[in-house]
Scaffold this motif. Structure first.
Motif, PDB file in Angstrom:
ATOM      1  N   ASP A  68     -36.183  51.141  25.215  1.00  0.00           N
ATOM      2  CA  ASP A  68     -37.186  50.578  26.107  1.00  0.00           C
ATOM      3  C   ASP A  68     -36.478  50.201  27.419  1.00  0.00           C
ATOM      4  N   PRO A  69     -36.915  50.741  28.562  1.00  0.00           N
ATOM      5  CA  PRO A  69     -36.218  50.446  29.829  1.00  0.00           C
ATOM      6  C   PRO A  69     -36.114  48.958  30.136  1.00  0.00           C
ATOM      7  N   GLN A  70     -37.069  48.164  29.673  1.00  0.00           N
ATOM      8  CA  GLN A  70     -37.035  46.724  29.962  1.00  0.00           C
ATOM      9  C   GLN A  70     -36.127  45.955  29.010  1.00  0.00           C
ATOM     10  N   LYS A  71     -35.919  46.524  27.811  1.00  0.00           N
ATOM     11  CA  LYS A  71     -35.157  45.770  26.804  1.00  0.00           C
ATOM     12  C   LYS A  71     -33.841  46.438  26.438  1.00  0.00           C
ATOM     13  N   GLY A  72     -33.613  47.627  26.994  1.00  0.00           N
ATOM     14  CA  GLY A  72     -32.428  48.402  26.590  1.00  0.00           C
ATOM     15  C   GLY A  72     -31.110  47.868  27.128  1.00  0.00           C
ATOM     16  N   GLY A  73     -31.176  46.982  28.100  1.00  0.00           N
ATOM     17  CA  GLY A  73     -29.977  46.336  28.643  1.00  0.00           C
ATOM     18  C   GLY A  73     -28.945  47.326  29.159  1.00  0.00           C
ATOM     19  N   ALA A  74     -27.668  46.949  28.990  1.00  0.00           N
ATOM     20  CA  ALA A  74     -26.577  47.756  29.548  1.00  0.00           C
ATOM     21  C   ALA A  74     -26.544  49.153  28.930  1.00  0.00           C
ATOM     22  N   GLN A  75     -26.901  49.253  27.646  1.00  0.00           N
ATOM     23  CA  GLN A  75     -26.881  50.567  26.984  1.00  0.00           C
ATOM     24  C   GLN A  75     -27.870  51.520  27.672  1.00  0.00           C
ATOM     25  N   PHE A  76     -29.034  50.987  28.004  1.00  0.00           N
ATOM     26  CA  PHE A  76     -30.027  51.799  28.711  1.00  0.00           C
ATOM     27  C   PHE A  76     -29.494  52.204  30.091  1.00  0.00           C
ATOM     28  N   LYS A  77     -28.931  51.217  30.809  1.00  0.00           N
ATOM     29  CA  LYS A  77     -28.473  51.503  32.174  1.00  0.00           C
ATOM     30  C   LYS A  77     -27.344  52.531  32.191  1.00  0.00           C
ATOM     31  N   ARG A  78     -26.539  52.539  31.143  1.00  0.00           N
ATOM     32  CA  ARG A  78     -25.447  53.523  31.098  1.00  0.00           C
ATOM     33  C   ARG A  78     -25.961  54.916  30.740  1.00  0.00           C
ATOM     34  N   SER A  79     -27.176  54.990  30.168  1.00  0.00           N
ATOM     35  CA  SER A  79     -27.678  56.302  29.757  1.00  0.00           C
ATOM     36  C   SER A  79     -28.492  56.974  30.860  1.00  0.00           C
ATOM     37  N   VAL A  80     -28.828  56.221  31.921  1.00  0.00           N
ATOM     38  CA  VAL A  80     -29.620  56.830  32.997  1.00  0.00           C
ATOM     39  C   VAL A  80     -28.930  56.679  34.348  1.00  0.00           C
ATOM     40  N   GLY A  81     -29.213  57.624  35.224  1.00  0.00           N
ATOM     41  CA  GLY A  81     -28.766  57.533  36.614  1.00  0.00           C
ATOM     42  C   GLY A  81     -29.990  57.739  37.481  1.00  0.00           C
ATOM     43  N   ALA A  82     -30.017  57.121  38.649  1.00  0.00           N
ATOM     44  CA  ALA A  82     -31.234  57.234  39.455  1.00  0.00           C
ATOM     45  C   ALA A  82     -30.949  57.281  40.940  1.00  0.00           C
ATOM     46  N   VAL A  83     -31.749  58.080  41.619  1.00  0.00           N
ATOM     47  CA  VAL A  83     -31.782  58.047  43.086  1.00  0.00           C
ATOM     48  C   VAL A  83     -33.126  57.444  43.451  1.00  0.00           C
ATOM     49  N   LEU A  84     -33.077  56.253  44.031  1.00  0.00           N
ATOM     50  CA  LEU A  84     -34.313  55.547  44.361  1.00  0.00           C
ATOM     51  C   LEU A  84     -34.839  56.035  45.704  1.00  0.00           C
ATOM     52  N   GLN A  85     -36.143  55.854  45.878  1.00  0.00           N
ATOM     53  CA  GLN A  85     -36.727  56.330  47.133  1.00  0.00           C
ATOM     54  C   GLN A  85     -36.330  55.436  48.303  1.00  0.00           C
ATOM     55  N   SER A  86     -36.384  54.125  48.099  1.00  0.00           N
ATOM     56  CA  SER A  86     -36.028  53.224  49.209  1.00  0.00           C
ATOM     57  C   SER A  86     -34.874  52.338  48.758  1.00  0.00           C
ATOM     58  N   THR A  87     -33.701  52.706  49.189  1.00  0.00           N
ATOM     59  CA  THR A  87     -32.529  51.928  48.829  1.00  0.00           C
ATOM     60  C   THR A  87     -31.461  52.142  49.889  1.00  0.00           C
ATOM     61  N   SER A  88     -30.410  51.367  49.787  1.00  0.00           N
ATOM     62  CA  SER A  88     -29.365  51.454  50.791  1.00  0.00           C
ATOM     63  C   SER A  88     -28.080  50.876  50.223  1.00  0.00           C
ATOM     64  N   LEU A  89     -27.031  50.936  51.011  1.00  0.00           N
ATOM     65  CA  LEU A  89     -25.763  50.292  50.665  1.00  0.00           C
ATOM     66  C   LEU A  89     -25.337  49.486  51.883  1.00  0.00           C
ATOM     67  N   PRO A  90     -24.428  48.529  51.719  1.00  0.00           N
ATOM     68  CA  PRO A  90     -23.975  47.788  52.895  1.00  0.00           C
ATOM     69  C   PRO A  90     -23.370  48.740  53.927  1.00  0.00           C
ATOM     70  N   ASP A  91     -23.624  48.466  55.204  1.00  0.00           N
ATOM     71  CA  ASP A  91     -23.176  49.350  56.282  1.00  0.00           C
ATOM     72  C   ASP A  91     -21.673  49.625  56.250  1.00  0.00           C
ATOM     73  N   LYS A  92     -20.904  48.593  55.915  1.00  0.00           N
ATOM     74  CA  LYS A  92     -19.447  48.719  56.049  1.00  0.00           C
ATOM     75  C   LYS A  92     -18.772  49.342  54.823  1.00  0.00           C
ATOM     76  N   VAL A  93     -19.534  49.611  53.779  1.00  0.00           N
ATOM     77  CA  VAL A  93     -18.889  50.174  52.586  1.00  0.00           C
ATOM     78  C   VAL A  93     -18.485  51.620  52.859  1.00  0.00           C
ATOM     79  N   ARG A  94     -17.317  52.008  52.350  1.00  0.00           N
ATOM     80  CA  ARG A  94     -16.846  53.382  52.552  1.00  0.00           C
ATOM     81  C   ARG A  94     -17.264  54.250  51.372  1.00  0.00           C
ATOM     82  N   VAL A  95     -17.372  55.540  51.646  1.00  0.00           N
ATOM     83  CA  VAL A  95     -17.924  56.463  50.656  1.00  0.00           C
ATOM     84  C   VAL A  95     -17.120  56.434  49.351  1.00  0.00           C
ATOM     85  N   GLY A  96     -15.807  56.622  49.455  1.00  0.00           N
ATOM     86  CA  GLY A  96     -14.967  56.635  48.252  1.00  0.00           C
ATOM     87  C   GLY A  96     -14.987  55.291  47.548  1.00  0.00           C
ATOM     88  N   GLU A  97     -15.036  54.238  48.353  1.00  0.00           N
ATOM     89  CA  GLU A  97     -15.057  52.879  47.802  1.00  0.00           C
ATOM     90  C   GLU A  97     -16.344  52.640  46.991  1.00  0.00           C
TER      91      GLU A  97
END
Lengths: 306, 301
Positions: A68-97
């Protein structure tokens, strides 16, 4: 179909007075590239974000890898990867970092150099996030989604707003995911994306799933027909052109008349004669093989594009 | 815990790439230190220590602004939701914010003390252990309070308004900008309920009277208790998504973070010791009340 890795049953979601999802159900087999195709506001993002665990459903059930995505906790999060429609990263973070950071958060040792090469970002390893182009940011987003080798990958409108060349690059990445036997759920409102990339497509509109099948199965609904799209000087009345020779269905969409015909030459001749008799004029005419858009038009009377 | 440390290191690296850290963390507090000293402590001596206590308190309370704004920016730009996909909890994100802020603040605190001593001729070091413990604890407390503001506010504009109101009341009413004994009696009574008052009076006692950690028990307990409560509250009402709005009743949780100061304020108001001590420290430092008291409040950051 092999055993379903994603199962969705009667999913419902409401935002205030708006019913975003009204009983959506489907399953995705392991290793399948599955597309959710629909116009903006159809309920695609709500569906995918419920499956990612980012939103809670108001009704129905959803499981991914049996969790269950709501109850699966860390095990669930490790089993899925996602590209969200509206998201970002801090401006100063480097790609490799960024790649190293997320690898650490997932508790994996990933060869980030290989990932950077795979996504054409090796020269940008030291570049700040704010210095990347839209396409580079999207490639980084996909790399981050794959950093922990998930079984299921969610891609929410991965090519939206990108130029055609970058879009093709993203297509190549998705093709590669298919070769790697990843299960992919992709949302899109681009017909060609769904037709080219997806093993199966669910067409969704106004919170309801209105068609499901392989692109070929869906297009077979219009099998043996050709799409004839015309624009007229004076709009045709409802049902006026239904009786033309060869026409199987006819709708007015965005002020243009879209017909499906089993005998295109005869239909066109009949159309011209009909317009002459009605003192109307043909302003433009397009002929095309049927696509998923025709299926959508047939089912909803509207185009996929807004 | 390892995730919190990973994120803390990550935030430290980001901060070091940002000029704002150097400007707001080191340069501006030193400018205020020179400015206040030029006005109130021209001859060096204990007056510099008095001014230093105010400047240290201001630096520590800066955590409040920085962290609340950063969290709101991260939420509004969708950065938090990217992190939400990873196997980390809200508490981990918050803990890393507080920890990185604490580490980043230490060089600023050290530079202010060193400059006060060697450049402005402060005649004492005070109890340095107490100064650093109070400053560190204060940084944690005000950072946690800032995160509570960020968790409650629904937009950057709302955050700015709440921050302005709290910052001005902390600076003007608690003895940071104007020494507590110089304020009207009723404001002094109000000041007893503000967390900033315990930070600045605690720092004055540590720097001027060499107060030990034992002697600063009330300050440490109230700041520590408030930090814990504030952390609990912001963890409870933390939001990853920009469009999630905080329920109205959740805003009541904010009051919980201030409970230690309400209790301490009521106790101090009944016994009157803190105001007497603040008065005595000022008299022993300046000989008498300085006419227009101290430093003007800095503008917001």
């Amino acid at each position: 179909m092999s055993e379903a890795i994603v199962q969705v049953r009667d999913l419902a979601k409401r935002y205030g007075d708006v019913e975003a999802l009204r009983g959506v159900s489907f399953e995705i087999a392991e290793g399948e590239v599955f597309g959710l195709l629909g116009p903006n506001g159809a309920g695609k993002t709500s569906t995918i974000e419920i499956l990612e665990g980012m939103r809670t459903a108001d009704g129905g059930t959803a499981t991914v890898s049996g969790l269950d995505p709501q109850k699966g906790g860390a095990q669930f999060k490790r089993s899925v990867g996602a590209v969200l429609q509206s998201t970002s990263l801090p401006d100063k973070v480097r790609v490799g970092e960024a790649l190293n950071l997320f690898a650490q958060l997932y508790g994996v040792h990933t060869d980030t150099t290989r990932l950077l090469q795979r996504f054409g970002l090796e020269e940008k390893r030291q570049a700040s996030y704010s210095k990347l182009s839209g396409g580079q940011k999207q490639r980084l987003a996909i790399a981050l989604a794959l950093v922990h080798e998930p079984r299921v990958v969610f891609l929410d409108e991965p090519t939206a707003g990108l130029d055609p060349q970058v879009r093709r690059e993203i297509y190549d990445i998705i093709e590669e995911l298919r070769r790697d036997k990843k299960t992919v759920l992709l949302t899109t409102h681009y017909i060609e994306e769904a037709e080219r990339l997806c093993d199966r497509v669910a067409i969704i509109d106004q919170g309801k799933l209105i068609a499901l099948g392989t692109p070929r199965e869906l297009k077979d609904r219009s099998a043996g027909t050709t799409r004839i799209e015309v624009s007229l000087a004076k709009p045709a009345a409802e049902g006026e052109l239904n009786g033309l020779e060869g026409v199987t269905n006819c709708r007015t969409v965005d002020g243009r008349t879209v017909m499906h015909s089993t005998r295109p030459p005869q239909t066109i001749v009949a159309l011209v004669k009909h317009l002459e008799s009605k003192n109307n004029e043909l302003q433009s005419l397009e002929i095309a093989a049927p696509s998923l858009e025709d299926v959508f038009i047939e089912l909803t009377g509207r185009r996929l594009r807004e | 815990m390892s995730h919190a440390w990973t994120l803390t290191l990550f935030r430290l690296r980001l901060a070091m790439r940002n000029r704002a850290f150097l400007v707001f963390g080191i340069i501006i507090p030193l400018v205020f230190l020179f400015l206040f000293s030029a006005v109130f402590a021209r001859n060096g001596g204990p007056a510099v220590a008095y001014v230093l206590a105010s400047v240290l308190a201001m630096s520590v309370m800066g955590s409040f602004w920085g962290l609340s704004q950063q969290l709101v920016i991260f939420r509004e730009q969708g950065i938090l939701r990217r992190f939400r996909l990873a196997p980390i909890e809200a508490g981990t994100m918050l803990l890393s914010s507080i920890a990185s802020n604490l580490i980043l603040m230490l060089p600023g605190i050290a530079s202010e003390i060193i400059v006060a001593h060697w450049v402005l001729h402060m005649d004492r070091w005070g109890n340095l252990l107490s100064v650093f413990v109070l400053s560190g604890l204060g940084a944690v407390t005000f950072a946690a309070l800032g995160l509570v503001v960020a968790s409650v506010a629904n937009s950057m504009m709302e955050t700015q308004v709440i921050n302005q109101l709290l910052w001005l009341s902390f600076i003007l009413l608690s003895g940071v900008a104007i020494p507590l004994p110089s304020l009207p009696g009723w404001i002094q009574e109000v000041a007893l309920f503000l967390p900033a008052t315990y930070l600045v009076t605690g720092l004055e006692r540590a720097l001027i009277n060499f107060a030990s950690l034992n002697q600063l028990g009330a300050e440490i307990a109230s700041l520590g208790g408030s930090a814990l409560l504030a952390f609990f509250v912001c963890r409870k009402i933390f939001r990853w998504e920009p469009e999630e709005k905080v329920p109205r009743q959740a805003k009541l949780w904010v009051a919980a973070a201030l409970i230690p100061f309400l209790l301490l304020g009521a106790w101090e108001a009944s016994r009157g010791g803190r105001l007497n001590e603040a008065n005595s420290i000022m008299r022993s430092t300046f000989g008498e009340k300085p006419k227009d008291a101290a430093p003007a409040a800095p503008s917001n950051r």
